[in-house]
Design a protein around this motif. Sequence first.
Motif, PDB file in Angstrom:
ATOM      1  N   PHE A 158      -6.247   7.752   1.778  1.00 45.46           N
ATOM      2  CA  PHE A 158      -4.834   7.565   2.121  1.00 45.46           C
ATOM      3  C   PHE A 158      -4.239   6.437   1.306  1.00 45.46           C
ATOM      4  O   PHE A 158      -4.950   5.575   0.779  1.00 45.46           O
ATOM      5  N   CYS A 159      -2.911   6.474   1.176  1.00 46.92           N
ATOM      6  CA  CYS A 159      -2.163   5.441   0.466  1.00 46.92           C
ATOM      7  C   CYS A 159      -1.369   4.644   1.482  1.00 46.92           C
ATOM      8  O   CYS A 159      -0.559   5.197   2.234  1.00 46.92           O
ATOM      9  N   GLU A 160      -1.623   3.356   1.500  1.00 42.41           N
ATOM     10  CA  GLU A 160      -1.105   2.430   2.515  1.00 42.41           C
ATOM     11  C   GLU A 160      -0.130   1.442   1.893  1.00 42.41           C
ATOM     12  O   GLU A 160      -0.343   0.966   0.771  1.00 42.41           O
ATOM     13  N   GLN A 161       0.926   1.130   2.626  1.00 40.47           N
ATOM     14  CA  GLN A 161       1.829   0.050   2.206  1.00 40.47           C
ATOM     15  C   GLN A 161       2.228  -0.739   3.441  1.00 40.47           C
ATOM     16  O   GLN A 161       2.886  -0.218   4.343  1.00 40.47           O
ATOM     17  N   TYR A 162       1.797  -2.012   3.501  1.00 46.87           N
ATOM     18  CA  TYR A 162       2.116  -2.812   4.676  1.00 46.87           C
ATOM     19  C   TYR A 162       1.757  -4.272   4.417  1.00 46.87           C
ATOM     20  O   TYR A 162       1.184  -4.618   3.381  1.00 46.87           O
ATOM     21  N   PHE A 163       2.095  -5.111   5.401  1.00 47.77           N
ATOM     22  CA  PHE A 163       1.694  -6.513   5.381  1.00 47.77           C
ATOM     23  C   PHE A 163       0.224  -6.619   5.806  1.00 47.77           C
ATOM     24  O   PHE A 163      -0.400  -5.622   6.147  1.00 47.77           O
ATOM     25  N   PHE A 164      -0.318  -7.816   5.828  1.00 45.20           N
ATOM     26  CA  PHE A 164      -1.700  -8.057   6.264  1.00 45.20           C
ATOM     27  C   PHE A 164      -2.686  -7.176   5.487  1.00 45.20           C
ATOM     28  O   PHE A 164      -3.585  -6.560   6.054  1.00 45.20           O
ATOM     29  N   ALA A 165      -2.496  -7.122   4.183  1.00 51.21           N
ATOM     30  CA  ALA A 165      -3.316  -6.234   3.363  1.00 51.21           C
ATOM     31  C   ALA A 165      -4.799  -6.565   3.435  1.00 51.21           C
ATOM     32  O   ALA A 165      -5.648  -5.662   3.404  1.00 51.21           O
ATOM     33  N   GLU A 166      -5.133  -7.842   3.535  1.00 48.33           N
ATOM     34  CA  GLU A 166      -6.550  -8.230   3.625  1.00 48.33           C
ATOM     35  C   GLU A 166      -7.196  -7.657   4.874  1.00 48.33           C
ATOM     36  O   GLU A 166      -8.314  -7.118   4.829  1.00 48.33           O
ATOM     37  N   GLU A 167      -6.511  -7.769   6.003  1.00 45.76           N
ATOM     38  CA  GLU A 167      -7.056  -7.251   7.265  1.00 45.76           C
ATOM     39  C   GLU A 167      -7.141  -5.728   7.239  1.00 45.76           C
ATOM     40  O   GLU A 167      -8.089  -5.134   7.771  1.00 45.76           O
ATOM     41  N   ILE A 168      -6.159  -5.107   6.604  1.00 48.29           N
ATOM     42  CA  ILE A 168      -6.201  -3.647   6.472  1.00 48.29           C
ATOM     43  C   ILE A 168      -7.410  -3.227   5.650  1.00 48.29           C
ATOM     44  O   ILE A 168      -8.146  -2.301   6.017  1.00 48.29           O
ATOM     45  N   ALA A 169      -7.626  -3.913   4.538  1.00 51.82           N
ATOM     46  CA  ALA A 169      -8.762  -3.576   3.673  1.00 51.82           C
ATOM     47  C   ALA A 169     -10.087  -3.709   4.412  1.00 51.82           C
ATOM     48  O   ALA A 169     -10.971  -2.849   4.278  1.00 51.82           O
ATOM     49  N   GLU A 170     -10.232  -4.762   5.200  1.00 54.13           N
ATOM     50  CA  GLU A 170     -11.473  -4.950   5.963  1.00 54.13           C
ATOM     51  C   GLU A 170     -11.691  -3.806   6.942  1.00 54.13           C
ATOM     52  O   GLU A 170     -12.810  -3.294   7.087  1.00 54.13           O
ATOM     53  N   ALA A 211      -1.298  -0.861  -0.935  1.00 50.75           N
ATOM     54  CA  ALA A 211      -0.227  -1.568  -1.622  1.00 50.75           C
ATOM     55  C   ALA A 211       0.230  -2.729  -0.737  1.00 50.75           C
ATOM     56  O   ALA A 211       0.666  -2.514   0.392  1.00 50.75           O
ATOM     57  N   TYR A 212       0.098  -3.917  -1.243  1.00 56.35           N
ATOM     58  CA  TYR A 212       0.461  -5.123  -0.507  1.00 56.35           C
ATOM     59  C   TYR A 212       1.980  -5.115  -0.274  1.00 56.35           C
ATOM     60  O   TYR A 212       2.765  -5.225  -1.200  1.00 56.35           O
ATOM     61  N   GLY A 213       2.406  -4.976   0.981  1.00 59.28           N
ATOM     62  CA  GLY A 213       3.819  -4.840   1.305  1.00 59.28           C
ATOM     63  C   GLY A 213       4.614  -6.110   1.048  1.00 59.28           C
ATOM     64  O   GLY A 213       4.240  -7.189   1.498  1.00 59.28           O
ATOM     65  N   ILE A 214       5.707  -5.971   0.313  1.00 56.26           N
ATOM     66  CA  ILE A 214       6.561  -7.109  -0.028  1.00 56.26           C
ATOM     67  C   ILE A 214       7.984  -6.832   0.456  1.00 56.26           C
ATOM     68  O   ILE A 214       8.623  -5.864   0.024  1.00 56.26           O
ATOM     69  N   VAL A 215       8.469  -7.668   1.376  1.00 53.28           N
ATOM     70  CA  VAL A 215       9.836  -7.586   1.877  1.00 53.28           C
ATOM     71  C   VAL A 215      10.498  -8.935   1.666  1.00 53.28           C
ATOM     72  O   VAL A 215      10.032  -9.948   2.191  1.00 53.28           O
ATOM     73  N   GLU A 216      11.565  -8.956   0.912  1.00 50.27           N
ATOM     74  CA  GLU A 216      12.253 -10.214   0.579  1.00 50.27           C
ATOM     75  C   GLU A 216      13.408 -10.505   1.529  1.00 50.27           C
ATOM     76  O   GLU A 216      13.550 -11.613   2.051  1.00 50.27           O
ATOM     77  N   LEU A 217      14.291  -9.510   1.757  1.00 54.07           N
ATOM     78  CA  LEU A 217      15.437  -9.636   2.657  1.00 54.07           C
ATOM     79  C   LEU A 217      16.252 -10.901   2.387  1.00 54.07           C
ATOM     80  O   LEU A 217      16.598 -11.664   3.289  1.00 54.07           O
TER      81      LEU A 217
END
Length: 447
Positions: free
Chosen positions: A125-137, A149-155
């Motif tokens: 699967f292809c993932e895009q979100y915050f907490f990429a390290e925890e997701i990878a684990e 994909a390490y999620g980046i939101v600037e706003l």
Amino acid sequence: MSSALLHNAMVLTVDAQNTCYDSGWVTVVDGRISGCGKAADRPDESGFDEVHDLAGHLLMPGLVNAHTHAAMVLFRGRSEGHSLLTMEGWYDTIRLPELAMESGDVGPAVALSCAEMALSGTTTFCEQYFFAEEIAEAVERAGLRAVIAYGIVELGDRERGISELAAASDFVRRQRRAEGRIVPWFGPHAPYVDNSEALLQDEVAMAAELGCGLHLHMAAGPEDNEITLARYDKSASQALEEAGFFKGRVHAAHCLDLSAEDIAVFARAEAASVVQCASAGFRSGRGMICPVVDLRAAGVTVALGTDNVAANNAYDMVLEMRMAGHAASHRQGKAQPIPARELVRMATIEGAKALGLDHEIGSIEAGKSADLACFDMRGAGWSEVPEVEAALVYSGSGRDLRHSWIAGEQIVRDRELVRRPFEDIRAEYSKTYADYWTRVSQMAEVA
């Protein structure tokens, strides 16, 4: 050296010729496919460590869910009646509660999502979100393959954007050193909407330096183009092309609102792909439907994804193939403009191609990783058909999944997870869910 023979199955290879063996076999040696063929050419089973008799089953490449946000299972059922493909719907029902999310919430949530994907035939699967390290684990523990994909939101917060890009770069470097089943990318959430033009240029430069892909949401509605239409009198995708965004690998989710000129942008790019999330699109209430037929006619790779299970509520990629077929019929005004066989390709080899992994997964061919899904064809809804793809797409379900393998490791056996019992995963998640939403409520009271 380990070896396995899987035989007596209907083997759907999804190779260039769409070869299918009515009673075929596949051999696996050290996690890689070493051969496949028809019954008459089956090798002697005495030479293998494991032998699986799969009579009555369909054996095919594992499914590729090309866009989701696994930790967002925490939001399932929380955005009913709201469109997550609008800024207002996303911000009010997702972004605000996300402010209460902590790193400890992510692992149990992703574990549940990985379990649901594995148990319905998804192996990548292809993932895009915050907490990429925890997701990878969590993904590594589950044994799945993923592009994260390490999620980046600037706003509007330039310093935050710069900090997030630096963190994303560190994530990419660390994951590359790990050399596991995870491929790290950058994930600018959405161009111009919540990633500024300056940040987008920085992301393009860093992605080129590190040689990684960019996964983003694009053309989910007309508001996506408001800034660029006002500033440049052109759509976001056309503005991105001029800014050099399409020089590297770009994987764009949704793409409901694409003009002919926008489609040409994707067609001109060397490594641009679109992922249709048909169920999420329908549920959003948007009037547009991704122009998949036109994209494919222009030579653009189109994959399929579920999106998050707040927008969709299910990880069933078999259902997603069906919904994509219905969406194409509705948009084109004709019956099944995309044949079932092509929908299967979109959920396997085309998804792999979109992620730059078609050399490794997506079809049953010698030398590729043994990422395989095995569906039981003996139950209700399955009967004789001229092409098994039609039965899978329009009669089957992810719940027909019986076994799956990733890199030759059996992940699902007889509808049960091999690495960790589903009951344990669900129990841990349920506690996390209760704790998280209590925290959200407390935060709302303080505000």
